[in-house]
Design an enzyme around this catalytic site. Sequence first.
Site, PDB file in Angstrom:
ATOM      1  N   GLY A 208       0.724  -1.309   0.015  1.00  0.00           N
ATOM      2  CA  GLY A 208      -0.053  -0.036   0.007  1.00  0.00           C
ATOM      3  C   GLY A 208       0.736   1.234   0.051  1.00  0.00           C
ATOM      4  O   GLY A 208       2.012   1.265   0.171  1.00  0.00           O
ATOM      5  N   PRO A 210       2.362   4.624   1.199  1.00  0.00           N
ATOM      6  CA  PRO A 210       2.906   5.253   2.552  1.00  0.00           C
ATOM      7  C   PRO A 210       1.865   5.868   3.384  1.00  0.00           C
ATOM      8  O   PRO A 210       0.921   6.767   2.851  1.00  0.00           O
ATOM      9  CB  PRO A 210       3.903   6.153   2.021  1.00  0.00           C
ATOM     10  CG  PRO A 210       4.371   5.975   0.727  1.00  0.00           C
ATOM     11  CD  PRO A 210       3.383   5.522   0.009  1.00  0.00           C
ATOM     12  N   GLY A 211       1.713   5.301   4.454  1.00  0.00           N
ATOM     13  CA  GLY A 211       0.710   6.176   5.467  1.00  0.00           C
ATOM     14  C   GLY A 211      -0.711   5.612   5.482  1.00  0.00           C
ATOM     15  O   GLY A 211      -1.615   5.800   6.071  1.00  0.00           O
ATOM     16  N   THR A 212      -0.726   4.237   4.771  1.00  0.00           N
ATOM     17  CA  THR A 212      -2.109   3.483   4.720  1.00  0.00           C
ATOM     18  C   THR A 212      -2.454   2.735   5.946  1.00  0.00           C
ATOM     19  O   THR A 212      -3.440   2.190   6.064  1.00  0.00           O
ATOM     20  CB  THR A 212      -2.308   2.991   3.249  1.00  0.00           C
ATOM     21  OG1 THR A 212      -0.968   2.059   3.267  1.00  0.00           O
ATOM     22  CG2 THR A 212      -2.260   3.922   2.450  1.00  0.00           C
ATOM     23  N   GLY A 213      -1.241   2.453   6.855  1.00  0.00           N
ATOM     24  CA  GLY A 213      -1.569   1.771   8.004  1.00  0.00           C
ATOM     25  C   GLY A 213      -1.000   0.311   7.855  1.00  0.00           C
ATOM     26  O   GLY A 213      -1.623  -0.533   8.557  1.00  0.00           O
ATOM     27  N   LYS A 214       0.012   0.043   7.178  1.00  0.00           N
ATOM     28  CA  LYS A 214       0.472  -1.457   6.852  1.00  0.00           C
ATOM     29  C   LYS A 214       1.221  -1.744   8.529  1.00  0.00           C
ATOM     30  O   LYS A 214       0.972  -2.942   8.752  1.00  0.00           O
ATOM     31  CB  LYS A 214       1.435  -1.604   5.814  1.00  0.00           C
ATOM     32  CG  LYS A 214       1.057  -1.028   4.481  1.00  0.00           C
ATOM     33  CD  LYS A 214       2.230  -1.139   3.146  1.00  0.00           C
ATOM     34  CE  LYS A 214       3.123  -0.226   3.539  1.00  0.00           C
ATOM     35  NZ  LYS A 214       2.782   1.371   3.402  1.00  0.00           N
ATOM     36  N   THR A 215       2.019  -0.984   9.005  1.00  0.00           N
ATOM     37  CA  THR A 215       2.701  -1.412   9.950  1.00  0.00           C
ATOM     38  C   THR A 215       1.609  -1.491  11.219  1.00  0.00           C
ATOM     39  O   THR A 215       1.912  -2.097  12.225  1.00  0.00           O
ATOM     40  CB  THR A 215       3.891  -0.352  10.411  1.00  0.00           C
ATOM     41  OG1 THR A 215       4.575  -0.270   9.481  1.00  0.00           O
ATOM     42  CG2 THR A 215       4.313  -0.638  11.514  1.00  0.00           C
ATOM     43  N   GLU A 431      -4.751  33.679 -10.344  1.00  0.00           N
ATOM     44  CA  GLU A 431      -5.476  32.701  -9.879  1.00  0.00           C
ATOM     45  C   GLU A 431      -7.174  32.721 -10.256  1.00  0.00           C
ATOM     46  O   GLU A 431      -7.819  31.726 -10.503  1.00  0.00           O
ATOM     47  CB  GLU A 431      -5.495  32.863  -8.336  1.00  0.00           C
ATOM     48  CG  GLU A 431      -4.328  32.577  -7.666  1.00  0.00           C
ATOM     49  CD  GLU A 431      -3.693  31.360  -8.063  1.00  0.00           C
ATOM     50  OE1 GLU A 431      -4.168  30.392  -8.228  1.00  0.00           O
ATOM     51  OE2 GLU A 431      -2.191  31.395  -7.948  1.00  0.00           O
ATOM     52  N   HIS A 434      -7.296  30.546 -13.400  1.00  0.00           N
ATOM     53  CA  HIS A 434      -7.429  29.154 -13.045  1.00  0.00           C
ATOM     54  C   HIS A 434      -8.879  28.831 -12.729  1.00  0.00           C
ATOM     55  O   HIS A 434      -9.533  27.983 -12.863  1.00  0.00           O
ATOM     56  CB  HIS A 434      -6.627  28.752 -11.690  1.00  0.00           C
ATOM     57  CG  HIS A 434      -5.115  28.555 -12.290  1.00  0.00           C
ATOM     58  ND1 HIS A 434      -4.766  27.870 -13.186  1.00  0.00           N
ATOM     59  CD2 HIS A 434      -4.189  29.256 -11.422  1.00  0.00           C
ATOM     60  CE1 HIS A 434      -3.232  28.143 -13.130  1.00  0.00           C
ATOM     61  NE2 HIS A 434      -2.924  28.668 -12.264  1.00  0.00           N
TER      62      HIS A 434
END
Length: 624
Positions: A208, A210-215, A431, A434
């Site tokens: 996944g 980075p930061g998705t909660g694997k650990t 701006e 845009h």
Amino acid sequence: MATKNKAPKNKTSNWVRLGLFWAIVIIGILTIFAVVAPHESLKEVPLSEVVKRANAGDITRLDIQGSEIKVTPKGQSKPTETTIKETGTSIYEQGLKPESKVTVNQIPPAQTSEILWNLAIIIVPVLLIGGFFLFMMRQAQGQNNQAMGFGKSRAKLYGMDKQKVTFDDIAGNDSAKQDLEEVVDFLKHPKKYEELGAKIPKGVLLVGNPGTGKTMLARAVAGEANVPFFSISGSEFVEMFVGVGASRVRDLFAKAKKNSPAIIFIDEIDAVGRKRGSGMGGGHDEREQTLNQILVEMDGFETGTNVIVLAATNRADVLDAALLRPGRFDRRTNIMLPERKDREAILKVHFKKKPVDSTVNLDKLAAKTAGSSGADLANIANEAAIIAARADRKKITNNDLTEAFEKVAIGPERKTKIMSDKEKELTAYHEAGHAIVGHVLPDSDPVHKVTIIPRGGTGGVTWFLPPEDKSYTNVYEFKDILARAMGGRVAEKILYGTDGITTGAGSDLRKATEIARDMIIEQGMGTKLRDQVFHDDNGGMVFDKMTHERPYSDDTAKEIDKEVEALIKEASRRAELVITHNRDLHKALADALLEKETIDEVEVDKILKKATLPKEAQLYTPAA
């Protein structure tokens, strides 16, 4: 399985050294105290005067101890004076008459201080030298232990005494939790599976962003399973000496098998599990030997051990094929970025212990944060608490939440940056360009906020947010994104002419070029190169890009460049048509920005309510 903690050896060694230090200090203090003990405060007088006064009857008592004489004058009850005689001579030899009425008291010399002094001279150096050698021996022993343990595993064992994380503490990732719950259930009730002939996967690969909660999910497995959980990073295996990593792998698996059933968690496994022989990451015999040992341990001749390997990575594309095959990592669990309902659940978890007022709307924030990971949402919650604390508020408000979200997403406001009136005007028109292009185009995301206050590394921001989560992007949406990205540069050209363009559009142009090239190379959305993909998988390494050949010819590369150029020109032309057609509304939006500096979606809709899309800027289905 509970494990009994043993006191670390280095802690015992520290206590020994501390005890030795204080023993030396105490002995030194006692010695000094004994030698330099405080004496009575007596007046020193010459010996001849003492003898003369004694013969005259003015002194009643003389206390002689060695060469020191303490004198008690007539009418006193204790000595008040002192004098010194020559060692080895009698007071009578110094002139004292035997018929005098002085009481002479001979006191044996005190040997205590001299004995202590002599002992101190002998003992203190011995203790110092002994302490020095003991310290050196312990240091040498520690180095020897370190050398002997060089090939030992450095995995951390998490036992029952740690604060546990369970699946209930993790919001979202339901499919991933289901896969891991099966692993936990097998470790708790193996017979249920064995009776049906089922075999639990030997390895589960968590993949996944980075930061998705694997650990965190791996920690939840440790908390749920109640079995020994060995955690280690892939980089901890690799050393400069060949064979050390393989030795650590053997030691790790030996410990796990000894404590089976057990779980091994290898974080960032791509550090050691990269493809062999591909040149990615450079050739490294130590890394390859370590990987070979992992392969053997996971599926070698020895089978039947209840040891499950969990591994996490965000680079599954670089892993060796032998590592991913069934029998090693049988199961691959993809941990995706959370959807809206999952984001709301994650935000509720992070705000559970934070005081919030009635204005906080987590559902609305969840809708805004499409594409955010669990770590991003945790950061937003933490930033909101910091902002509220900085303002001396007792509760977090919705304004704190909005400011935290914008700070994390696009960077903090740089209100201290001083801009001239001309720069403000340029930024406002840029701006507004845009905003009006994105507002008018039918397949563009709606405008969320426009500001000319510098944020992060930008001079101003026009922020578009999708109304809902999307899994796919079509060619019309891509082309509208390109057009609104070009709106800032086009607005500068309309306002100041071609010679008046600035560097303010640099990041917009880079982003537009990246999107156009991705459309042609990766998505097959070209005109002449329709439905052809020219993906170049070189791992993103600079050295690989230099050494790997492109998977297409020079003629194709020229055609790709032409397709990219055509997309950018088309986007620029559409943006120019929109801004020119709505020139008055473009100016009105720019003036509002100059006045208020920041405008939200409601005000933008109000100002651009009458903006329309010219017929020439509409898209038609390209020919097949």
